[in-house]
Design a protein around this motif. Structure first.
Motif, PDB file in Angstrom:
ATOM      1  N   PHE A  28      -7.383 156.179  54.606  1.00 50.45           N
ATOM      2  CA  PHE A  28      -6.565 154.973  54.414  1.00 50.45           C
ATOM      3  C   PHE A  28      -7.025 154.123  53.262  1.00 50.45           C
ATOM      4  O   PHE A  28      -7.169 153.049  53.132  1.00 50.45           O
ATOM      5  N   GLN A  29      -7.124 154.729  51.932  1.00 48.40           N
ATOM      6  CA  GLN A  29      -7.603 154.065  50.745  1.00 48.40           C
ATOM      7  C   GLN A  29      -6.690 153.070  50.301  1.00 48.40           C
ATOM      8  O   GLN A  29      -6.817 151.897  49.856  1.00 48.40           O
ATOM      9  N   LYS A  30      -5.430 153.241  50.359  1.00 48.65           N
ATOM     10  CA  LYS A  30      -4.446 152.257  49.713  1.00 48.65           C
ATOM     11  C   LYS A  30      -3.864 151.321  50.764  1.00 48.65           C
ATOM     12  O   LYS A  30      -3.062 150.321  50.394  1.00 48.65           O
ATOM     13  N   VAL A  31      -3.973 151.357  51.982  1.00 47.05           N
ATOM     14  CA  VAL A  31      -3.647 150.518  52.975  1.00 47.05           C
ATOM     15  C   VAL A  31      -4.584 149.310  53.163  1.00 47.05           C
ATOM     16  O   VAL A  31      -5.853 149.602  53.354  1.00 47.05           O
ATOM     17  N   PRO A  32      -4.301 148.052  52.990  1.00 45.54           N
ATOM     18  CA  PRO A  32      -5.002 146.697  53.061  1.00 45.54           C
ATOM     19  C   PRO A  32      -5.741 146.709  54.478  1.00 45.54           C
ATOM     20  O   PRO A  32      -4.994 145.595  54.988  1.00 45.54           O
ATOM     21  N   ILE A  33      -6.596 147.418  55.147  1.00 48.06           N
ATOM     22  CA  ILE A  33      -7.064 147.345  56.448  1.00 48.06           C
ATOM     23  C   ILE A  33      -7.706 145.854  56.576  1.00 48.06           C
ATOM     24  O   ILE A  33      -7.447 145.110  57.401  1.00 48.06           O
ATOM     25  N   LEU A  34      -8.627 145.744  55.600  1.00 47.12           N
ATOM     26  CA  LEU A  34      -9.351 144.523  55.900  1.00 47.12           C
ATOM     27  C   LEU A  34      -9.110 143.501  54.820  1.00 47.12           C
ATOM     28  O   LEU A  34      -9.898 142.454  54.397  1.00 47.12           O
ATOM     29  N   ARG A  35      -7.948 143.290  54.613  1.00 48.77           N
ATOM     30  CA  ARG A  35      -7.518 142.109  53.779  1.00 48.77           C
ATOM     31  C   ARG A  35      -6.491 141.124  54.387  1.00 48.77           C
ATOM     32  O   ARG A  35      -5.370 141.191  54.540  1.00 48.77           O
ATOM     33  N   LEU A  36      -6.998 140.410  55.275  1.00 45.99           N
ATOM     34  CA  LEU A  36      -6.250 139.247  56.228  1.00 45.99           C
ATOM     35  C   LEU A  36      -5.951 137.980  55.392  1.00 45.99           C
ATOM     36  O   LEU A  36      -6.922 137.687  54.368  1.00 45.99           O
ATOM     37  N   PRO A  37      -5.090 137.340  55.873  1.00 47.42           N
ATOM     38  CA  PRO A  37      -5.066 135.997  55.243  1.00 47.42           C
ATOM     39  C   PRO A  37      -6.196 135.064  55.263  1.00 47.42           C
ATOM     40  O   PRO A  37      -6.794 135.085  56.439  1.00 47.42           O
ATOM     41  N   GLY A  38      -6.684 134.500  54.294  1.00 50.82           N
ATOM     42  CA  GLY A  38      -7.892 133.776  54.711  1.00 50.82           C
ATOM     43  C   GLY A  38      -9.053 134.428  53.698  1.00 50.82           C
ATOM     44  O   GLY A  38      -9.900 133.618  53.280  1.00 50.82           O
ATOM     45  N   ASP A  39      -8.922 135.345  53.205  1.00 51.06           N
ATOM     46  CA  ASP A  39      -9.813 136.300  52.555  1.00 51.06           C
ATOM     47  C   ASP A  39      -9.637 135.872  51.161  1.00 51.06           C
ATOM     48  O   ASP A  39      -8.487 135.571  50.660  1.00 51.06           O
ATOM     49  N   ILE A  40     -10.762 135.724  50.187  1.00 51.01           N
ATOM     50  CA  ILE A  40     -10.678 135.215  48.877  1.00 51.01           C
ATOM     51  C   ILE A  40     -10.718 136.705  48.091  1.00 51.01           C
ATOM     52  O   ILE A  40     -11.393 137.304  48.067  1.00 51.01           O
ATOM     53  N   VAL A  41      -9.511 136.382  46.995  1.00 53.72           N
ATOM     54  CA  VAL A  41      -9.374 137.519  45.951  1.00 53.72           C
ATOM     55  C   VAL A  41      -9.416 136.634  44.756  1.00 53.72           C
ATOM     56  O   VAL A  41      -8.654 136.017  44.347  1.00 53.72           O
ATOM     57  N   ILE A  42     -10.337 137.421  43.909  1.00 54.77           N
ATOM     58  CA  ILE A  42     -10.227 136.834  42.452  1.00 54.77           C
ATOM     59  C   ILE A  42     -10.046 137.999  41.617  1.00 54.77           C
ATOM     60  O   ILE A  42     -10.701 138.922  41.516  1.00 54.77           O
ATOM     61  N   LYS A  43      -9.005 137.929  40.759  1.00 52.10           N
ATOM     62  CA  LYS A  43      -8.548 139.028  39.945  1.00 52.10           C
ATOM     63  C   LYS A  43      -8.384 138.581  38.610  1.00 52.10           C
ATOM     64  O   LYS A  43      -7.839 137.610  38.124  1.00 52.10           O
ATOM     65  N   LYS A  44      -9.233 139.251  37.533  1.00 56.48           N
ATOM     66  CA  LYS A  44      -9.325 138.937  36.109  1.00 56.48           C
ATOM     67  C   LYS A  44      -9.340 140.260  35.492  1.00 56.48           C
ATOM     68  O   LYS A  44     -10.115 141.064  35.760  1.00 56.48           O
ATOM     69  N   PHE A  47     -11.610 143.190  36.423  1.00 51.92           N
ATOM     70  CA  PHE A  47     -12.448 142.611  37.591  1.00 51.92           C
ATOM     71  C   PHE A  47     -11.629 142.182  38.866  1.00 51.92           C
ATOM     72  O   PHE A  47     -10.778 141.576  38.467  1.00 51.92           O
ATOM     73  N   ILE A  48     -11.970 142.703  39.837  1.00 55.91           N
ATOM     74  CA  ILE A  48     -11.306 142.232  41.188  1.00 55.91           C
ATOM     75  C   ILE A  48     -12.542 142.058  42.180  1.00 55.91           C
ATOM     76  O   ILE A  48     -13.209 142.820  42.224  1.00 55.91           O
ATOM     77  N   PHE A  49     -12.759 140.967  42.614  1.00 56.91           N
ATOM     78  CA  PHE A  49     -13.683 140.621  43.552  1.00 56.91           C
ATOM     79  C   PHE A  49     -12.923 139.942  44.698  1.00 56.91           C
ATOM     80  O   PHE A  49     -12.112 139.244  45.148  1.00 56.91           O
ATOM     81  N   TYR A  50     -13.513 140.817  45.966  1.00 55.25           N
ATOM     82  CA  TYR A  50     -12.815 140.409  47.381  1.00 55.25           C
ATOM     83  C   TYR A  50     -14.240 139.729  48.176  1.00 55.25           C
ATOM     84  O   TYR A  50     -15.265 140.269  48.277  1.00 55.25           O
ATOM     85  N   PHE A  51     -13.762 138.583  48.613  1.00 52.57           N
ATOM     86  CA  PHE A  51     -14.684 138.107  49.602  1.00 52.57           C
ATOM     87  C   PHE A  51     -13.920 137.702  50.978  1.00 52.57           C
ATOM     88  O   PHE A  51     -13.304 136.956  51.148  1.00 52.57           O
ATOM     89  N   SER A  52     -14.431 138.764  51.932  1.00 47.68           N
ATOM     90  CA  SER A  52     -13.529 138.881  53.142  1.00 47.68           C
ATOM     91  C   SER A  52     -14.368 137.947  54.333  1.00 47.68           C
ATOM     92  O   SER A  52     -15.048 138.282  55.161  1.00 47.68           O
ATOM     93  N   VAL A  53     -13.681 136.668  54.179  1.00 49.85           N
ATOM     94  CA  VAL A  53     -14.370 135.734  55.159  1.00 49.85           C
ATOM     95  C   VAL A  53     -13.837 135.992  56.454  1.00 49.85           C
ATOM     96  O   VAL A  53     -14.403 136.121  57.502  1.00 49.85           O
ATOM     97  N   VAL A  54     -12.405 135.887  56.597  1.00 48.41           N
ATOM     98  CA  VAL A  54     -11.627 136.253  57.909  1.00 48.41           C
ATOM     99  C   VAL A  54     -11.905 137.447  58.366  1.00 48.41           C
ATOM    100  O   VAL A  54     -12.080 137.666  59.592  1.00 48.41           O
ATOM    101  N   SER A  55     -11.977 138.420  57.512  1.00 49.84           N
ATOM    102  CA  SER A  55     -12.361 139.988  58.117  1.00 49.84           C
ATOM    103  C   SER A  55     -13.317 140.018  58.736  1.00 49.84           C
ATOM    104  O   SER A  55     -13.755 140.846  59.529  1.00 49.84           O
ATOM    105  N   SER A  56     -14.590 139.345  58.026  1.00 49.95           N
ATOM    106  CA  SER A  56     -15.777 139.533  58.578  1.00 49.95           C
ATOM    107  C   SER A  56     -15.996 138.854  59.951  1.00 49.95           C
ATOM    108  O   SER A  56     -16.678 139.411  60.780  1.00 49.95           O
ATOM    109  N   ILE A  57     -15.336 137.671  60.181  1.00 49.88           N
ATOM    110  CA  ILE A  57     -15.192 136.958  61.350  1.00 49.88           C
ATOM    111  C   ILE A  57     -14.523 137.948  62.390  1.00 49.88           C
ATOM    112  O   ILE A  57     -15.314 138.066  63.401  1.00 49.88           O
TER     113      ILE A  57
END
Length: 73
Positions: A28-44, A47-57
């Motif tokens: 499931f490479q293209k399916v956003p399994i661990l991208r829940l509301p509350g996760d931080i995404v920085i796109k520049k 460069f893309i940075f994912y900080f999965s706060v809610v997913s980690s919890i």
């Protein structure tokens, strides 16, 4: 009071969890399994940075329940 059998059992179960998770990420490479509301995404630019706060919890809660069920005496 941990003995070698308990540690070995834990490591085998942990390895199986990692293998299954790895296969799920490959399938499931293209399916956003661990991208829940509350996760931080920085796109520049490039460069893309994912900080999965809610997913980690959520993952921590699920793993805690599974490990408690496995090692319940």
């Amino acid at each position: 009071n941990l003995d070698m059998f308990s540690i070995g059992k834990f490591l085998i179960i942990l390895g199986i969890i990692f293998i299954v998770t790895g296969f799920l990420f490959l399938i499931f490479q293209k399916v956003p399994i661990l991208r829940l509301p509350g996760d931080i995404v920085i796109k520049k630019d490039n460069f893309i940075f994912y900080f999965s706060v809610v997913s980690s919890i959520v993952l921590s809660i699920i793993l805690t329940i599974i490990i408690n069920l496995i090692f319940r005496k």
